[in-house]
Design a protein around this motif. Sequence first.
Motif, PDB file in Angstrom:
ATOM      1  N   ASN A 237     -40.902  84.705   4.321  1.00 14.65           N
ATOM      2  CA  ASN A 237     -39.256  84.696   4.233  1.00 14.65           C
ATOM      3  C   ASN A 237     -39.056  85.800   3.038  1.00 14.65           C
ATOM      4  OD1 ASN A 237     -36.398  84.529   4.901  1.00 14.65           O
ATOM      5  ND2 ASN A 237     -36.565  83.258   2.956  1.00 14.65           N
ATOM      6  N   ASP A 238     -40.013  85.728   1.907  1.00 13.52           N
ATOM      7  CA  ASP A 238     -40.075  86.587   0.815  1.00 13.52           C
ATOM      8  C   ASP A 238     -41.337  86.905   0.248  1.00 13.52           C
ATOM      9  OD1 ASP A 238     -40.741  84.006  -0.369  1.00 13.52           O
ATOM     10  OD2 ASP A 238     -38.601  83.615  -1.021  1.00 13.52           O
ATOM     11  N   ALA A 239     -41.486  87.423  -0.812  1.00 16.60           N
ATOM     12  CA  ALA A 239     -43.027  87.740  -1.191  1.00 16.60           C
ATOM     13  C   ALA A 239     -43.885  86.434  -1.467  1.00 16.60           C
ATOM     14  CB  ALA A 239     -42.814  88.807  -2.685  1.00 16.60           C
ATOM     15  N   ARG A 240     -43.412  85.457  -2.154  1.00 20.83           N
ATOM     16  CA  ARG A 240     -43.927  84.236  -2.366  1.00 20.83           C
ATOM     17  C   ARG A 240     -44.371  83.605  -1.197  1.00 20.83           C
ATOM     18  NH1 ARG A 240     -42.802  80.786  -7.711  1.00 20.83           N
ATOM     19  NH2 ARG A 240     -43.437  82.394  -9.141  1.00 20.83           N
ATOM     20  N   GLY A 241     -43.266  83.603  -0.134  1.00 24.31           N
ATOM     21  CA  GLY A 241     -43.674  83.043   1.129  1.00 24.31           C
ATOM     22  C   GLY A 241     -44.762  83.593   1.772  1.00 24.31           C
ATOM     23  N   MET A 242     -44.904  85.192   1.609  1.00 27.63           N
ATOM     24  CA  MET A 242     -46.144  85.988   2.218  1.00 27.63           C
ATOM     25  C   MET A 242     -47.354  85.398   1.573  1.00 27.63           C
ATOM     26  SD  MET A 242     -46.507  89.703   1.980  1.00 27.63           S
ATOM     27  CE  MET A 242     -48.000  90.804   2.064  1.00 27.63           C
ATOM     28  N   LEU A 243     -47.239  85.120   0.299  1.00 28.56           N
ATOM     29  CA  LEU A 243     -48.584  84.574  -0.567  1.00 28.56           C
ATOM     30  C   LEU A 243     -49.153  82.980  -0.071  1.00 28.56           C
ATOM     31  CD1 LEU A 243     -50.475  84.733  -2.812  1.00 28.56           C
ATOM     32  CD2 LEU A 243     -48.980  83.826  -4.387  1.00 28.56           C
ATOM     33  N   PHE A 244     -47.967  82.422   0.113  1.00 23.43           N
ATOM     34  CA  PHE A 244     -48.330  80.763   0.642  1.00 23.43           C
ATOM     35  C   PHE A 244     -48.744  80.693   2.097  1.00 23.43           C
ATOM     36  CE2 PHE A 244     -45.607  79.912  -3.321  1.00 23.43           C
ATOM     37  CZ  PHE A 244     -46.656  79.378  -4.033  1.00 23.43           C
ATOM     38  N   GLY A 245     -48.053  81.741   2.718  1.00 26.63           N
ATOM     39  CA  GLY A 245     -48.426  81.860   4.185  1.00 26.63           C
ATOM     40  C   GLY A 245     -49.961  82.239   4.387  1.00 26.63           C
ATOM     41  N   VAL A 246     -50.556  83.306   3.567  1.00 24.97           N
ATOM     42  CA  VAL A 246     -51.719  83.531   3.429  1.00 24.97           C
ATOM     43  C   VAL A 246     -52.535  82.480   2.754  1.00 24.97           C
ATOM     44  CG1 VAL A 246     -53.365  84.826   2.031  1.00 24.97           C
ATOM     45  CG2 VAL A 246     -51.338  86.042   3.206  1.00 24.97           C
ATOM     46  N   GLY A 247     -52.171  81.567   2.034  1.00 29.81           N
ATOM     47  CA  GLY A 247     -52.824  80.377   1.768  1.00 29.81           C
ATOM     48  C   GLY A 247     -53.140  79.530   2.889  1.00 29.81           C
ATOM     49  N   ARG A 248     -52.008  79.053   3.484  1.00 30.13           N
ATOM     50  CA  ARG A 248     -52.047  78.151   4.690  1.00 30.13           C
ATOM     51  C   ARG A 248     -52.941  78.846   5.700  1.00 30.13           C
ATOM     52  NH1 ARG A 248     -48.762  73.885   6.795  1.00 30.13           N
ATOM     53  NH2 ARG A 248     -50.183  73.442   8.688  1.00 30.13           N
ATOM     54  N   LEU A 249     -52.967  79.994   5.870  1.00 32.10           N
ATOM     55  CA  LEU A 249     -53.857  80.572   6.935  1.00 32.10           C
ATOM     56  C   LEU A 249     -55.260  80.498   6.702  1.00 32.10           C
ATOM     57  CD1 LEU A 249     -54.257  82.409   9.596  1.00 32.10           C
ATOM     58  CD2 LEU A 249     -54.446  84.492   7.997  1.00 32.10           C
ATOM     59  N   LEU A 250     -55.580  80.656   5.405  1.00 29.06           N
ATOM     60  CA  LEU A 250     -57.060  80.308   4.864  1.00 29.06           C
ATOM     61  C   LEU A 250     -57.358  78.900   5.265  1.00 29.06           C
ATOM     62  CD1 LEU A 250     -57.111  82.579   1.653  1.00 29.06           C
ATOM     63  CD2 LEU A 250     -58.434  82.744   3.544  1.00 29.06           C
ATOM     64  N   ARG A 251     -56.458  78.013   5.058  1.00 27.98           N
ATOM     65  CA  ARG A 251     -56.895  76.637   5.294  1.00 27.98           C
ATOM     66  C   ARG A 251     -57.056  76.380   6.934  1.00 27.98           C
ATOM     67  NH1 ARG A 251     -51.983  74.200   2.517  1.00 27.98           N
ATOM     68  NH2 ARG A 251     -52.419  72.319   3.586  1.00 27.98           N
ATOM     69  N   GLU A 252     -56.441  77.275   7.599  1.00 26.37           N
ATOM     70  CA  GLU A 252     -56.513  77.096   9.200  1.00 26.37           C
ATOM     71  C   GLU A 252     -57.526  77.751   9.575  1.00 26.37           C
ATOM     72  OE1 GLU A 252     -54.737  74.817  10.824  1.00 26.37           O
ATOM     73  OE2 GLU A 252     -53.224  74.325   9.068  1.00 26.37           O
ATOM     74  N   LEU A 253     -58.090  78.854   9.195  1.00 25.96           N
ATOM     75  CA  LEU A 253     -59.192  79.437   9.848  1.00 25.96           C
ATOM     76  C   LEU A 253     -60.456  78.817   9.697  1.00 25.96           C
ATOM     77  CD1 LEU A 253     -58.828  82.935   7.776  1.00 25.96           C
ATOM     78  CD2 LEU A 253     -58.231  82.591  10.256  1.00 25.96           C
ATOM     79  N   HIS A 254     -61.326  78.962  10.619  1.00 27.10           N
ATOM     80  CA  HIS A 254     -62.509  78.272  10.878  1.00 27.10           C
ATOM     81  C   HIS A 254     -63.590  79.547  10.505  1.00 27.10           C
ATOM     82  CE1 HIS A 254     -61.115  75.453  14.128  1.00 27.10           C
ATOM     83  NE2 HIS A 254     -60.527  75.265  12.954  1.00 27.10           N
ATOM     84  N   MET A 255     -64.214  79.255   9.247  1.00 24.66           N
ATOM     85  CA  MET A 255     -64.998  80.483   8.596  1.00 24.66           C
ATOM     86  C   MET A 255     -66.477  79.721   8.433  1.00 24.66           C
ATOM     87  SD  MET A 255     -62.545  82.056   5.653  1.00 24.66           S
ATOM     88  CE  MET A 255     -61.869  80.359   5.222  1.00 24.66           C
ATOM     89  N   SER A 256     -67.479  80.509   8.861  1.00 22.07           N
ATOM     90  CA  SER A 256     -68.854  80.247   8.776  1.00 22.07           C
ATOM     91  C   SER A 256     -69.625  81.597   8.510  1.00 22.07           C
ATOM     92  CB  SER A 256     -69.358  79.422  10.102  1.00 22.07           C
ATOM     93  OG  SER A 256     -69.466  80.320  11.138  1.00 22.07           O
ATOM     94  N   ARG A 257     -70.875  81.682   8.160  1.00 27.92           N
ATOM     95  CA  ARG A 257     -71.607  82.736   7.981  1.00 27.92           C
ATOM     96  C   ARG A 257     -71.202  83.821   8.951  1.00 27.92           C
ATOM     97  NH1 ARG A 257     -75.976  83.216   4.570  1.00 27.92           N
ATOM     98  NH2 ARG A 257     -77.294  84.995   5.010  1.00 27.92           N
ATOM     99  N   ASP A 258     -70.928  85.074   8.598  1.00 25.65           N
ATOM    100  CA  ASP A 258     -70.523  86.079   9.543  1.00 25.65           C
ATOM    101  C   ASP A 258     -69.772  85.739  10.838  1.00 25.65           C
ATOM    102  OD1 ASP A 258     -72.504  87.542   7.965  1.00 25.65           O
ATOM    103  OD2 ASP A 258     -74.200  86.843   9.167  1.00 25.65           O
ATOM    104  N   LYS A 259     -69.081  84.936  10.788  1.00 25.95           N
ATOM    105  CA  LYS A 259     -68.106  84.529  11.881  1.00 25.95           C
ATOM    106  C   LYS A 259     -66.642  83.979  11.296  1.00 25.95           C
ATOM    107  CE  LYS A 259     -67.712  82.696  16.567  1.00 25.95           C
ATOM    108  NZ  LYS A 259     -68.413  82.105  17.528  1.00 25.95           N
TER     109      LYS A 259
END
Length: 211
Positions: A119-141
């Motif tokens: 909704n604003d610049a900070r919302g964009m930052l915290f949205g990225v933070g939440r995305l990082l928590r939702e991603l499933h990350m492993s080696r090369d994937k």
Amino acid sequence: MSACVSRWFAFVLVFASAVRIQAAEIDLTLAVVVAPAKRSIQEQKAVDLLVDEVQQRTRIRWQVAETMPAGNVPAVVVGHASSLPAIERKIPRPVVSRAEGFGIFVEKDPHPVIFVIGNDARGMLFGVGRLLRELHMSRDKVTIPDILEIATAPKYPLRGHQLGYRPKTNSYDGWSLPMWEQYIRDLVVFGTNAIELIPPRSDDDADSPHF
């Protein structure tokens, strides 16, 4: 085990299996981050946070572009509501219109697009933070559930931590600058929006060599 408990246990197993079947994954390994060309310093930091943290955990460094990729290449669109017209995309769902609010939405057709809209610049930052928590990350994937849909805003305007940059803690004063930056990034990912360095007016010495 009673018959009632047995039936309940069987129901839980069937339900869990159904959830696993429905929650398919979208492969974002080769995704491109799409962000508007005109980005503020704060918005650029949000893009940097996303790209850097994914690389640290997967060895994959996503490319950043100003336009949508061609073909079936997945895209992670990062911006705020007013900036999307610049990349000719429409937000599939409304974003919470409160301070630091954001939305994360998944479109599967005609090709995968993950929207992280603040909704604003900070919302964009915290949205990225939440995305990082939702991603499933492993080696090369990198993958993400294909049914992800989040629209939220913080309940409290101030969400801070005190950090003791002084000899008493025998920890933070021994950290390097990269260690400090990573710790602050981790706090941001979990929604922290304020940091206070504990001043010398405490139960510690009146002054500190680190100040």
